[in-house]
Design a protein around this motif. Structure first.
Motif, PDB file in Angstrom:
ATOM      1  N   GLU A 144       0.977  -1.085   0.330  1.00  0.00           N
ATOM      2  CA  GLU A 144      -0.056  -0.244   0.079  1.00  0.00           C
ATOM      3  C   GLU A 144       0.566   1.069  -0.040  1.00  0.00           C
ATOM      4  O   GLU A 144       2.394   1.183   0.766  1.00  0.00           O
ATOM      5  CB  GLU A 144      -0.960   0.038   1.092  1.00  0.00           C
ATOM      6  CG  GLU A 144      -2.063  -0.981   1.629  1.00  0.00           C
ATOM      7  CD  GLU A 144      -2.952  -0.920   2.318  1.00  0.00           C
ATOM      8  OE1 GLU A 144      -2.485  -0.202   3.306  1.00  0.00           O
ATOM      9  OE2 GLU A 144      -3.856  -1.969   2.411  1.00  0.00           O
ATOM     10  N   GLY A 145       0.211   2.668  -0.674  1.00  0.00           N
ATOM     11  CA  GLY A 145       0.716   3.569  -0.625  1.00  0.00           C
ATOM     12  C   GLY A 145       1.922   3.476  -1.822  1.00  0.00           C
ATOM     13  O   GLY A 145       2.404   2.560  -2.426  1.00  0.00           O
ATOM     14  N   LEU A 146       2.707   4.647  -1.567  1.00  0.00           N
ATOM     15  CA  LEU A 146       3.764   4.702  -2.347  1.00  0.00           C
ATOM     16  C   LEU A 146       5.155   4.318  -2.388  1.00  0.00           C
ATOM     17  O   LEU A 146       5.208   4.191  -1.275  1.00  0.00           O
ATOM     18  CB  LEU A 146       3.938   6.255  -2.355  1.00  0.00           C
ATOM     19  CG  LEU A 146       2.787   7.602  -2.919  1.00  0.00           C
ATOM     20  CD1 LEU A 146       3.498   8.628  -2.582  1.00  0.00           C
ATOM     21  CD2 LEU A 146       3.395   7.669  -4.908  1.00  0.00           C
ATOM     22  N   PRO A 147       5.419   3.628  -3.211  1.00  0.00           N
ATOM     23  CA  PRO A 147       6.813   3.341  -3.506  1.00  0.00           C
ATOM     24  C   PRO A 147       7.914   3.511  -3.542  1.00  0.00           C
ATOM     25  O   PRO A 147       7.782   5.419  -2.604  1.00  0.00           O
ATOM     26  CB  PRO A 147       7.578   2.833  -5.156  1.00  0.00           C
ATOM     27  CG  PRO A 147       6.148   3.507  -5.982  1.00  0.00           C
ATOM     28  CD  PRO A 147       5.275   3.661  -5.374  1.00  0.00           C
ATOM     29  N   ILE A 148       8.936   3.039  -2.360  1.00  0.00           N
ATOM     30  CA  ILE A 148      10.039   4.220  -1.347  1.00  0.00           C
ATOM     31  C   ILE A 148      11.453   3.870  -2.689  1.00  0.00           C
ATOM     32  O   ILE A 148      11.566   2.424  -3.190  1.00  0.00           O
ATOM     33  CB  ILE A 148      10.217   2.726  -0.620  1.00  0.00           C
ATOM     34  CG1 ILE A 148       9.453   3.261   0.448  1.00  0.00           C
ATOM     35  CG2 ILE A 148      11.340   4.000   0.542  1.00  0.00           C
ATOM     36  CD1 ILE A 148       9.079   2.380   1.674  1.00  0.00           C
ATOM     37  N   ILE A 149      12.139   5.190  -2.551  1.00  0.00           N
ATOM     38  CA  ILE A 149      13.028   5.757  -3.048  1.00  0.00           C
ATOM     39  C   ILE A 149      14.240   5.859  -2.271  1.00  0.00           C
ATOM     40  O   ILE A 149      14.433   6.412  -1.412  1.00  0.00           O
ATOM     41  CB  ILE A 149      12.817   6.107  -4.201  1.00  0.00           C
ATOM     42  CG1 ILE A 149      14.854   6.424  -4.955  1.00  0.00           C
ATOM     43  CG2 ILE A 149      12.946   7.456  -3.619  1.00  0.00           C
ATOM     44  CD1 ILE A 149      14.660   7.035  -6.358  1.00  0.00           C
ATOM     45  N   ALA A 150      15.289   4.850  -2.165  1.00  0.00           N
ATOM     46  CA  ALA A 150      16.761   4.542  -1.649  1.00  0.00           C
ATOM     47  C   ALA A 150      18.112   4.747  -2.161  1.00  0.00           C
ATOM     48  O   ALA A 150      18.219   4.089  -3.172  1.00  0.00           O
ATOM     49  CB  ALA A 150      16.962   3.725  -0.526  1.00  0.00           C
ATOM     50  N   ILE A 151      18.233   5.974  -2.212  1.00  0.00           N
ATOM     51  CA  ILE A 151      20.135   6.197  -2.827  1.00  0.00           C
ATOM     52  C   ILE A 151      20.806   6.307  -1.718  1.00  0.00           C
ATOM     53  O   ILE A 151      20.929   7.500  -0.993  1.00  0.00           O
ATOM     54  CB  ILE A 151      19.780   7.252  -3.157  1.00  0.00           C
ATOM     55  CG1 ILE A 151      18.490   7.866  -4.278  1.00  0.00           C
ATOM     56  CG2 ILE A 151      20.530   7.876  -4.254  1.00  0.00           C
ATOM     57  CD1 ILE A 151      18.147   9.347  -4.962  1.00  0.00           C
ATOM     58  N   LYS A 152      22.184   5.913  -1.677  1.00  0.00           N
ATOM     59  CA  LYS A 152      22.712   5.776  -1.558  1.00  0.00           C
ATOM     60  C   LYS A 152      23.864   6.779  -1.473  1.00  0.00           C
ATOM     61  O   LYS A 152      24.962   6.574  -3.274  1.00  0.00           O
ATOM     62  CB  LYS A 152      23.635   4.420  -0.735  1.00  0.00           C
ATOM     63  CG  LYS A 152      25.324   3.940   0.016  1.00  0.00           C
ATOM     64  CD  LYS A 152      24.937   4.883   1.420  1.00  0.00           C
ATOM     65  CE  LYS A 152      26.019   5.212   2.554  1.00  0.00           C
ATOM     66  NZ  LYS A 152      26.103   3.780   3.202  1.00  0.00           N
ATOM     67  N   THR A 153      25.174   7.777  -1.110  1.00  0.00           N
ATOM     68  CA  THR A 153      26.390   8.317  -2.097  1.00  0.00           C
ATOM     69  C   THR A 153      27.351   7.652  -1.532  1.00  0.00           C
ATOM     70  O   THR A 153      27.671   7.723  -1.189  1.00  0.00           O
ATOM     71  CB  THR A 153      26.010   9.973  -1.857  1.00  0.00           C
ATOM     72  OG1 THR A 153      24.727  10.276  -1.932  1.00  0.00           O
ATOM     73  CG2 THR A 153      27.068  10.678  -2.397  1.00  0.00           C
ATOM     74  N   LEU A 154      27.761   6.896  -2.829  1.00  0.00           N
ATOM     75  CA  LEU A 154      29.466   6.650  -2.873  1.00  0.00           C
ATOM     76  C   LEU A 154      29.808   7.481  -3.183  1.00  0.00           C
ATOM     77  O   LEU A 154      31.329   7.741  -3.004  1.00  0.00           O
ATOM     78  CB  LEU A 154      29.130   5.431  -3.902  1.00  0.00           C
ATOM     79  CG  LEU A 154      28.072   4.462  -3.637  1.00  0.00           C
ATOM     80  CD1 LEU A 154      28.563   3.651  -4.439  1.00  0.00           C
ATOM     81  CD2 LEU A 154      28.432   3.647  -2.511  1.00  0.00           C
ATOM     82  N   TYR A 155      29.865   8.857  -3.733  1.00  0.00           N
ATOM     83  CA  TYR A 155      31.306   9.336  -3.682  1.00  0.00           C
ATOM     84  C   TYR A 155      30.440  10.610  -4.580  1.00  0.00           C
ATOM     85  O   TYR A 155      29.619  10.930  -4.745  1.00  0.00           O
ATOM     86  CB  TYR A 155      31.940   9.473  -5.011  1.00  0.00           C
ATOM     87  CG  TYR A 155      33.497  10.421  -5.886  1.00  0.00           C
ATOM     88  CD1 TYR A 155      33.819  10.322  -5.072  1.00  0.00           C
ATOM     89  CD2 TYR A 155      33.241  11.606  -6.618  1.00  0.00           C
ATOM     90  CE1 TYR A 155      35.332  11.095  -5.265  1.00  0.00           C
ATOM     91  CE2 TYR A 155      34.063  12.172  -6.908  1.00  0.00           C
ATOM     92  CZ  TYR A 155      35.115  12.066  -6.248  1.00  0.00           C
ATOM     93  OH  TYR A 155      35.793  13.547  -6.250  1.00  0.00           O
ATOM     94  N   ASP A 156      31.526  11.604  -4.072  1.00  0.00           N
ATOM     95  CA  ASP A 156      31.296  13.953  -4.253  1.00  0.00           C
ATOM     96  C   ASP A 156      32.675  14.211  -3.724  1.00  0.00           C
ATOM     97  O   ASP A 156      33.172  13.440  -3.393  1.00  0.00           O
ATOM     98  CB  ASP A 156      30.231  14.204  -2.999  1.00  0.00           C
ATOM     99  CG  ASP A 156      29.747  15.218  -3.212  1.00  0.00           C
ATOM    100  OD1 ASP A 156      30.871  16.077  -3.527  1.00  0.00           O
ATOM    101  OD2 ASP A 156      29.000  15.457  -1.930  1.00  0.00           O
ATOM    102  N   ASN A 157      32.353  14.660  -4.906  1.00  0.00           N
ATOM    103  CA  ASN A 157      33.608  15.812  -5.451  1.00  0.00           C
ATOM    104  C   ASN A 157      33.717  16.837  -4.371  1.00  0.00           C
ATOM    105  O   ASN A 157      34.789  17.170  -4.289  1.00  0.00           O
ATOM    106  CB  ASN A 157      34.108  16.188  -6.609  1.00  0.00           C
ATOM    107  CG  ASN A 157      32.703  17.325  -7.543  1.00  0.00           C
ATOM    108  OD1 ASN A 157      32.236  17.260  -5.942  1.00  0.00           O
ATOM    109  ND2 ASN A 157      32.901  17.885  -8.097  1.00  0.00           N
ATOM    110  N   ASN A 158      32.966  16.645  -3.534  1.00  0.00           N
ATOM    111  CA  ASN A 158      33.072  17.926  -2.370  1.00  0.00           C
ATOM    112  C   ASN A 158      33.200  19.464  -2.994  1.00  0.00           C
ATOM    113  O   ASN A 158      34.281  20.329  -2.557  1.00  0.00           O
ATOM    114  CB  ASN A 158      34.715  17.522  -1.837  1.00  0.00           C
ATOM    115  CG  ASN A 158      33.466  18.447  -0.192  1.00  0.00           C
ATOM    116  OD1 ASN A 158      32.503  19.101   0.008  1.00  0.00           O
ATOM    117  ND2 ASN A 158      34.977  18.288   0.995  1.00  0.00           N
TER     118      ASN A 158
END
Length: 205
Positions: A144-158
């Protein structure tokens, strides 16, 4: 891009429900799949005023209609002052503007653009000003309800993003309820889509 946290879910709790490599699956705990529907390039609509899904807005309007049924009849109150009967009538006037020309918004030259690219292989990378990030995403469909999106950031050039912030998001996770329809997408804080904080439009398929 500023770090955002949604809902009371954690990436660890979602990923922990998946079996480890080589582990036999005895019972289906959670349904997941790569969502080709959101694969492509998306841009955050920073000027959007939409804060809920169309379905949630329709539910809210229906509730307000049933709870607050009002008539356009004038409200009349009567009283006696010094032995004289007085009457007061209040009418609600709906005055519409006579001008039909739309108001033009001022154009800005330094527009902040944040682009998100969702690959069909669960890879995600985003660009905002001089900052770019790379990570993995997972879309989970629930009963029930909206699906879930999960995002894991592996790299950020800052580097500095288009809004002037410089935050290293390496290792951070973002969880949101996903509402997707055609070339529009929303990330929401609740499964009913009543509180949506990010609105996207598709740039490339």
């Amino acid at each position: 891009m500023e770090p955002i946290s949604f809902a009371s879910f954690t990436l660890a709790s979602i990923l922990a429900s998946l079996p480890a490599n080589g582990e036999p699956v005895s019972q289906s705990v959670i349904k997941t799949h790569i969502s080709p529907a959101i694969a492509g390039q998306w841009e955050i609509d920073l000027d959007s005023e939409v804060t809920m899904t169309k379905e949630a807005a329709a539910r809210q309007a229906a509730q307000e209609l049933t709870q607050n049924i009002e008539t356009n009849e004038p409200k009349i109150t009567a009283s006696t002052e010094g032995g004289v009967l007085t009457q007061n009538e209040q009418r609600i006037l709906n005055i519409k503007p006579t001008s039909t020309s739309p108001i033009k918004a001022a154009t800005t030259t330094n527009q902040c653009r944040e682009l998100y690219n969702f690959g069909a292989d669960n890879e995600m990378w985003s660009v905002s000003g001089k900052e770019w990030t790379y990570g993995r995403y997972l879309v989970t469909h629930r009963e029930e309800g909206l699906p879930i999106i999960a995002i894991k950031t592996l790299y950020d050039n800052n580097e500095v993003d288009c809004s002037g912030n410089q935050v290293d998001q390496t290792g951070e996770a973002v969880i949101a309820f996903l509402n997707h329809e055609g070339n529009t997408m929303q990330w929401c804080a609740d499964p009913d889509g009543a509180e949506c904080y990010m609105n996207f439009h598709r740039v490339l398929p």
